[in-house]
Design a protein around this motif. Structure first.
Motif, PDB file in Angstrom:
ATOM      1  N   SER A  73      31.496  55.050-117.809  1.00 51.76           N
ATOM      2  CA  SER A  73      31.474  54.561-119.180  1.00 51.76           C
ATOM      3  C   SER A  73      32.863  54.109-119.621  1.00 51.76           C
ATOM      4  O   SER A  73      33.881  54.547-119.082  1.00 51.76           O
ATOM      5  N   SER A  74      32.892  53.210-120.591  1.00 53.72           N
ATOM      6  CA  SER A  74      34.143  52.739-121.209  1.00 53.72           C
ATOM      7  C   SER A  74      35.136  52.229-120.177  1.00 53.72           C
ATOM      8  O   SER A  74      36.299  52.629-120.140  1.00 53.72           O
ATOM      9  N   ASN A  75      34.660  51.335-119.327  1.00 48.95           N
ATOM     10  CA  ASN A  75      35.522  50.645-118.371  1.00 48.95           C
ATOM     11  C   ASN A  75      35.433  49.146-118.636  1.00 48.95           C
ATOM     12  O   ASN A  75      35.098  48.729-119.756  1.00 48.95           O
ATOM     13  N   LYS A  76      35.730  48.317-117.640  1.00 50.56           N
ATOM     14  CA  LYS A  76      35.701  46.865-117.803  1.00 50.56           C
ATOM     15  C   LYS A  76      34.669  46.230-116.876  1.00 50.56           C
ATOM     16  O   LYS A  76      34.866  45.137-116.348  1.00 50.56           O
ATOM     17  N   LEU A  77      33.565  46.927-116.690  1.00 50.21           N
ATOM     18  CA  LEU A  77      32.515  46.436-115.802  1.00 50.21           C
ATOM     19  C   LEU A  77      31.740  45.298-116.460  1.00 50.21           C
ATOM     20  O   LEU A  77      31.324  45.408-117.616  1.00 50.21           O
ATOM     21  N   SER A  78      31.544  44.230-115.695  1.00 49.02           N
ATOM     22  CA  SER A  78      30.703  43.129-116.174  1.00 49.02           C
ATOM     23  C   SER A  78      29.358  43.109-115.450  1.00 49.02           C
ATOM     24  O   SER A  78      28.428  42.423-115.863  1.00 49.02           O
ATOM     25  N   ALA A  79      29.269  43.881-114.356  1.00 52.61           N
ATOM     26  CA  ALA A  79      28.027  43.950-113.575  1.00 52.61           C
ATOM     27  C   ALA A  79      28.006  45.267-112.811  1.00 52.61           C
ATOM     28  O   ALA A  79      29.030  45.943-112.676  1.00 52.61           O
ATOM     29  N   LEU A  80      26.820  45.608-112.329  1.00 53.00           N
ATOM     30  CA  LEU A  80      26.651  46.784-111.481  1.00 53.00           C
ATOM     31  C   LEU A  80      26.138  46.335-110.122  1.00 53.00           C
ATOM     32  O   LEU A  80      25.337  45.400-110.033  1.00 53.00           O
ATOM     33  N   PRO A  81      26.565  46.970-109.050  1.00 51.79           N
ATOM     34  CA  PRO A  81      26.011  46.623-107.733  1.00 51.79           C
ATOM     35  C   PRO A  81      24.544  47.052-107.663  1.00 51.79           C
ATOM     36  O   PRO A  81      24.198  48.177-108.031  1.00 51.79           O
ATOM     37  N   TYR A  82      23.697  46.162-107.216  1.00 51.48           N
ATOM     38  CA  TYR A  82      22.275  46.498-107.111  1.00 51.48           C
ATOM     39  C   TYR A  82      22.061  47.686-106.164  1.00 51.48           C
ATOM     40  O   TYR A  82      21.079  48.425-106.291  1.00 51.48           O
ATOM     41  N   GLU A  83      22.981  47.849-105.226  1.00 47.69           N
ATOM     42  CA  GLU A  83      22.842  48.917-104.228  1.00 47.69           C
ATOM     43  C   GLU A  83      22.888  50.319-104.832  1.00 47.69           C
ATOM     44  O   GLU A  83      22.564  51.299-104.156  1.00 47.69           O
ATOM     45  N   LEU A  84      23.279  50.420-106.099  1.00 46.71           N
ATOM     46  CA  LEU A  84      23.213  51.716-106.765  1.00 46.71           C
ATOM     47  C   LEU A  84      21.814  52.310-106.683  1.00 46.71           C
ATOM     48  O   LEU A  84      21.633  53.527-106.643  1.00 46.71           O
ATOM     49  N   SER A  85      20.826  51.438-106.670  1.00 51.15           N
ATOM     50  CA  SER A  85      19.434  51.899-106.616  1.00 51.15           C
ATOM     51  C   SER A  85      19.107  52.588-105.303  1.00 51.15           C
ATOM     52  O   SER A  85      18.079  53.251-105.187  1.00 51.15           O
ATOM     53  N   GLU A  86      19.976  52.418-104.308  1.00 55.67           N
ATOM     54  CA  GLU A  86      19.726  53.034-103.010  1.00 55.67           C
ATOM     55  C   GLU A  86      20.481  54.345-102.831  1.00 55.67           C
ATOM     56  O   GLU A  86      20.518  54.890-101.729  1.00 55.67           O
ATOM     57  N   CYS A  87      21.066  54.863-103.900  1.00 56.51           N
ATOM     58  CA  CYS A  87      21.609  56.230-103.871  1.00 56.51           C
ATOM     59  C   CYS A  87      20.425  57.166-104.087  1.00 56.51           C
ATOM     60  O   CYS A  87      19.938  57.293-105.216  1.00 56.51           O
TER      61      CYS A  87
END
Length: 556
Positions: free
Chosen positions: A191-205
């Protein structure tokens, strides 16, 4: 001792203490007047050093002398740097350097290979040493710094115990797609960073349950709304996007019909474009199945027991497979079994065991057994006395209370008039939990069928949890009939990369991306009480419900 030595330091030295805690106004006043007492760094027997809430800005390079430290707590000081000698503290497991003014950590920090929990929150860090060597790391807290990315090496597949990353309030602009390597990541706070996108691969955790992304300027605003609703909804959305991306890359438009849930999160029995790992469950047969009777004597001593059989094993697939199976049990004892405080695992060569079995408790003076890797029979009373004598000799020689090996578990028997054991139909003891298996049923590289026994003082559910960890770890090692070369490894491959990366303390993992699907055959074992009433049969229909692998129940 010199008069300038602080009284707290004198007390540690005179009383052979292993912990030193320095905090409060009296400590602060002395630090302002003359700095830290340098004699602190002569207390080489210390296991824990805590210096908290003081005005110190630096720590002496002599810190590296305290090589027995397992806990270093330096929170809420004014530290601007740590000494390079911190790399000497190879025994450190818990490090708290939060609430300081650290802008960087020494490169030698990467040498602290036994760290389990690291808290560097609320500093001024702009970079972080490589953490790929932190194989035991479970908790990483790096929020409220000035980091522009997660630490290098944090996505190394060997970090199999890493369950929590808190990295909020930094300047992180992107997350690596390799984050899916973290098979036991449960919580991720960016939270509260400078992210503009998330890696889709997060879903594979496969274990990820909580992801916090508020306070980022994400281009896909739907992600923020989904995150507010539930982490599961967010991960499912990322999974859909990942499937679409892969379908486009492969030119396979028909993949759009797949279930929206990610691979490894779907329901059993769904069509899939890959072969999955599987456990095949054989039903308990009343005439042939292995029966365990739990006697009334064991109630109040170590009353819970769960057993099952692993069939058709093959340790010859690779030179190190048997060794890695033994290492698996050691890891589980240290982690999910809570250093045997919660439960104990025992494995027996089934062909050497004559059923039915009886789980009971006996007077240690009349409890005869032949401990594992010994040829001489003894009584439990004599064995425990011998182990206690060895432990006491070790304490005197090393001048410290920490013990290793089997001696660590002697306290689990304190105050017990009766001791638990598992006996076969020939009245031979094959297990003395939580201390040792017995030589009669010792497994070896040639063993094909293994009886797995889990006992506990906690609950049947805890036994089942440990048993599932054991079965899944064995599945991923590749000791069953399926797969090739023990997870695709060849004789020249260094042990510990794929299968060891999948073994951990938190639970089953997603194995869909592993090269060779593995299979394991498990046969049910029934446990009844002294009057024949069912206590537990494992694995039952409600067990092994994790979507990371398929379960085929041959009685359905």
């Amino acid at each position: 001792m010199a008069s300038s030595t602080w009284e707290e330091v004198e007390a540690v030295q005179k009383e052979n203490k292993y912990e030193l805690s320095l905090q409060g106004s009296y400590v602060n006043k002395r630090i302002k007047n003359s700095g830290l007492d340098p004699h602190i760094f002569e207390l080489t027997s210390l296991n824990l050093l805590k210096i908290a809430g003081t005005p110190i800005e630096t720590i002496s390079d002599s810190l590296g002398n305290l090589t027995n430290l397992t806990s270093l707590m330096l929170e809420n000081n004014c530290l601007k740097k740590l000494p390079d000698s911190i790399g000497n503290l190879k025994s450190l497991k818990f490090v708290d350097i939060s609430g300081n003014k650290l802008e960087a950590l020494p490169e030698t920090f990467s040498e602290l290979v036994n760290i389990q929990s690291l808290n560097a929150t609320l500093n001024l860090l702009t970079s972080f040493p490589n953490v790929s060597n932190f194989k035991q790391l479970a908790y990483l807290y790096i929020s409220k710094n000035k980091l522009k990315g997660l630490p290098e090496g944090v996505c190394d597949p060997s970090l199999t115990l890493l369950s929590t990353i808190e990295a909020g309030d930094n300047e992180i602009a992107s997350l690596p797609s390799e984050i899916s390597n973290l098979v036991h990541l449960i919580k991720l706070d960016v939270s509260s960073n400078k992210l503009s996108a998330l890696p889709y691969e997060l879903s594979e955790c496969p274990k990820l349950k909580e992801i916090i992304i508020t306070g980022n300027n994400l281009k896909d605003r739907k992600l923020l709304k989904l995150a507010e609703h539930s982490s599961k909804a967010l991960l499912n959305h990322l999974s859909v996007l990942l499937d679409k991306e892969r379908a486009t890359a492969n030119g396979a438009n028909n993949k759009g019909k797949k279930d929206k849930k990610k691979r490894g999160r779907g329901n059993k029995g769904e069509d899939s474009d890959f072969e999955r790992d599987a456990i095949s469950v054989l039903q308990f047969e009343p005439e042939k199945g292995l029966l365990v009777t739990s006697s009334p004597e064991v109630v109040g001593v170590r009353q819970y027991i769960v057993c099952c059989i692993m069939r058709d094993l093959d340790f010859s697939k690779s030179p190190n497979l048997y060794k890695r199976f033994i290492q698996l049990q050691t890891k589980l004892h240290e982690n999910v079994c809570e250093k045997r405080q919660g439960a104990t695992i025992a494995t027996h060569d089934l062909k050497l065991v004559k059923g039915p079995l009886r789980y009971t408790a006996m007077d240690p003076a009349t409890m005869n057994l032949t401990p594992l890797n010994t040829a001489k029979a003894t009584t439990a009373e004599a064995l425990v006395k011998e182990l206690r004598d060895e432990a006491e000799a070790f304490r005197r020689e090393k001048k410290r209370s920490a013990l290793s090996g089997i001696h660590k578990y002697l306290d689990l028997l304190k105050g017990k008039n009766l001791l638990p054991c598992l006996k076969d139909a020939e009245n031979d003891i094959i297990s003395f939990p939580p201390i040792t298996n017995c030589e009669k049923s010792r497994i070896c590289k040639e063993t094909k069928d293994i009886l797995v026994e889990v006992t506990s003082t906690v609950s049947l559910d805890f036994c089942k949890k440990v048993m599932e960890e054991t079965l899944v770890g064995s599945l991923l090692l590749g000791i069953g009939t399926g797969g090739e070369g023990g997870n695709g490894e060849d004789s020249n491959k260094t042990p510990g990369s794929d299968a060891d990366a999948a073994v951990s303390a938190e639970g089953p993992v997603d194995t869909s991306r592993m090269r060779f699907p593995q299979k394991l055959t498990v046969e049910q074992v029934k446990v009844v009480d002294g009057t024949g009433n069912l206590r537990v049969i494992y694995p039952s229909r409600i067990d092994l419900q994790n979507p990371a692998f398929d379960v085929f129940r041959n009685y359905e």
